[in-house]
Design a protein around this motif. Structure first.
Motif, short mmCIF file in Angstrom:
data_model
loop_
_atom_site.label_atom_id
_atom_site.label_comp_id
_atom_site.label_asym_id
_atom_site.label_seq_id
_atom_site.Cartn_x
_atom_site.Cartn_y
_atom_site.Cartn_z
N VAL A 85 0.84 -1.20 0.00
CA VAL A 85 0.00 0.00 0.00
C VAL A 85 0.88 1.25 0.00
O VAL A 85 0.63 2.20 -0.76
CB VAL A 85 -0.96 -0.02 1.22
CG1 VAL A 85 -1.55 1.36 1.49
CG2 VAL A 85 -2.07 -1.04 0.99
N PHE A 86 1.91 1.27 0.84
CA PHE A 86 2.80 2.43 0.87
C PHE A 86 3.52 2.61 -0.47
O PHE A 86 3.75 3.72 -0.93
CB PHE A 86 3.83 2.31 2.00
CG PHE A 86 3.23 2.50 3.36
CD1 PHE A 86 2.67 3.71 3.74
CD2 PHE A 86 3.22 1.46 4.27
CE1 PHE A 86 2.12 3.89 5.00
CE2 PHE A 86 2.68 1.63 5.54
CZ PHE A 86 2.13 2.84 5.90
N GLY A 96 1.77 7.47 -6.42
CA GLY A 96 0.57 8.23 -6.78
C GLY A 96 -0.46 7.41 -7.52
O GLY A 96 -1.24 7.95 -8.31
N CYS A 97 -0.48 6.11 -7.26
CA CYS A 97 -1.43 5.23 -7.94
C CYS A 97 -2.80 5.29 -7.26
O CYS A 97 -2.90 5.09 -6.05
CB CYS A 97 -0.94 3.78 -7.89
SG CYS A 97 0.60 3.49 -8.76
N PRO A 98 -3.85 5.54 -8.02
CA PRO A 98 -5.19 5.44 -7.44
C PRO A 98 -5.46 3.98 -7.09
O PRO A 98 -5.16 3.08 -7.87
CB PRO A 98 -6.12 5.94 -8.53
CG PRO A 98 -5.32 5.96 -9.77
CD PRO A 98 -3.87 5.93 -9.41
N MET A 99 -6.01 3.76 -5.90
CA MET A 99 -6.05 2.41 -5.35
C MET A 99 -7.44 2.05 -4.83
O MET A 99 -8.12 2.89 -4.26
CB MET A 99 -5.03 2.33 -4.21
CG MET A 99 -5.04 1.08 -3.41
SD MET A 99 -3.84 1.03 -2.03
CE MET A 99 -3.24 2.66 -1.84
N ILE A 100 -7.78 0.77 -5.01
CA ILE A 100 -8.92 0.17 -4.33
C ILE A 100 -8.30 -0.86 -3.39
O ILE A 100 -7.48 -1.67 -3.81
CB ILE A 100 -9.88 -0.53 -5.31
CG1 ILE A 100 -10.34 0.43 -6.40
CG2 ILE A 100 -11.08 -1.12 -4.54
CD1 ILE A 100 -11.07 -0.25 -7.55
N LEU A 103 -5.23 4.28 5.40
CA LEU A 103 -6.14 4.48 4.27
C LEU A 103 -7.48 5.05 4.72
O LEU A 103 -8.05 4.61 5.72
CB LEU A 103 -6.36 3.16 3.54
CG LEU A 103 -5.11 2.53 2.92
CD1 LEU A 103 -5.46 1.22 2.23
CD2 LEU A 103 -4.43 3.49 1.96
N GLN A 104 -7.97 6.01 3.93
CA GLN A 104 -9.26 6.62 4.18
C GLN A 104 -10.08 6.59 2.89
O GLN A 104 -9.63 7.10 1.86
CB GLN A 104 -9.09 8.07 4.63
CG GLN A 104 -8.32 8.23 5.92
CD GLN A 104 -7.97 9.68 6.14
OE1 GLN A 104 -7.01 10.19 5.56
NE2 GLN A 104 -8.76 10.36 6.95
N ASP A 105 -11.26 6.01 2.98
CA ASP A 105 -12.13 5.91 1.81
C ASP A 105 -12.45 7.29 1.25
O ASP A 105 -12.80 8.20 1.99
CB ASP A 105 -13.43 5.18 2.21
CG ASP A 105 -14.28 4.85 1.00
OD1 ASP A 105 -13.72 4.38 -0.02
OD2 ASP A 105 -15.51 5.06 1.06
N GLY A 127 -4.96 9.49 -6.23
CA GLY A 127 -3.54 9.19 -6.40
C GLY A 127 -2.65 10.31 -5.88
O GLY A 127 -1.65 10.06 -5.20
N ALA A 128 -3.02 11.56 -6.15
CA ALA A 128 -2.22 12.69 -5.70
C ALA A 128 -2.24 12.82 -4.18
O ALA A 128 -1.21 13.07 -3.55
CB ALA A 128 -2.72 13.99 -6.35
N GLU A 129 -3.40 12.62 -3.57
CA GLU A 129 -3.49 12.72 -2.11
C GLU A 129 -2.73 11.58 -1.45
O GLU A 129 -2.07 11.77 -0.42
CB GLU A 129 -4.95 12.74 -1.65
CG GLU A 129 -5.12 12.83 -0.15
CD GLU A 129 -4.50 14.06 0.51
OE1 GLU A 129 -4.36 14.03 1.76
OE2 GLU A 129 -4.16 15.05 -0.18
N ALA A 130 -2.81 10.39 -2.01
CA ALA A 130 -2.05 9.26 -1.46
C ALA A 130 -0.56 9.56 -1.49
O ALA A 130 0.15 9.35 -0.50
CB ALA A 130 -2.37 7.98 -2.24
N ARG A 131 -0.08 10.08 -2.60
CA ARG A 131 1.36 10.42 -2.72
C ARG A 131 1.74 11.51 -1.73
O ARG A 131 2.76 11.42 -1.04
CB ARG A 131 1.69 10.84 -4.15
CG ARG A 131 3.16 11.16 -4.34
CD ARG A 131 3.51 11.31 -5.81
NE ARG A 131 4.81 11.92 -6.00
CZ ARG A 131 5.98 11.32 -5.79
NH1 ARG A 131 6.01 10.08 -5.38
NH2 ARG A 131 7.12 11.96 -5.99
#
Length: 174
Positions: A81-82, A88-92, A103-105, A138-142
């Motif tokens: 996940v990290f 910056g990958c959009p993830m399910i 992780l936050q939905d 993706g941007a927020e995850a990165r």
């Protein structure tokens, strides 16, 4: 595999696993748009991530050690996940308590119940049809992984506690 069956117009790439895992999954696969890449050296994975529109983190409800000796799902470390987040990958991802710390939905991913293929299909459909949501997740995850989950950040948090005097300690530890 069920997602691949539901989305015949999309290519699915599975990277990783042992030779035995790969052979078992290839034999069971009915979809011609599923590609099995097997284990790859970590240094080659960024090349794959750059090509993926969406990544999946389908953790099971229960996670077992090798040989199924112990169930470790409560403590599972979501290293993959990290890695996805850093690229910056959009993830399910599976909606599991152990992942909620990171992780936050609808903030840095879409979370879905691990045993609900219909919910995963709905999430995948949403991401492939909503370019803005895909880019934002993706941007927020990165951003989060770079600001909150680096080794430097972890060291700073741990070391910050060393500046505070401990109650009851009268001399330095040796």
């Amino acid at each position: 595999m069920e997602l691949a069956d539901r989305f015949p117009g999309l290519d699915f790439h599975l990277v990783g696993g042992t030779d035995e895992d790969r052979a078992r999954w290839e034999q069971a696969c009915r979809s011609p748009h599923v590609y099995f890449h097997g284990h790859r050296p970590p240094s080659t994975l960024p090349d794959y991530y750059a090509l993926f529109d969406v990544v999946l983190a389908p953790y099971e409800q229960k996670v077992y050690t090798w040989g199924r000796l112990d169930e470790t799902g409560r403590w599972a470390s979501p290293m993959k996940v990290f890695e996805y987040m850093s690229h910056g990958c959009p993830m399910i991802a599976s909606d599991l308590p152990v992942l909620h710390e990171v992780l936050q939905d609808r903030v840095n991913c879409l979370l879905r119940p691990p045993e609900d293929p219909a919910a995963w299909a709905e999430a995948l459909d949403e991401l492939i049809t909503d370019d803005v949501l895909r880019r934002e997740l993706g941007a927020e995850a990165r951003r989060q992984v770079l600001e909150l989950y680096t080794w430097r950040r972890r060291a700073d948090v741990v070391l910050a506690g060393l500046d505070r005097p401990e109650s009851g300690r009268t001399r330095p530890l040796s």
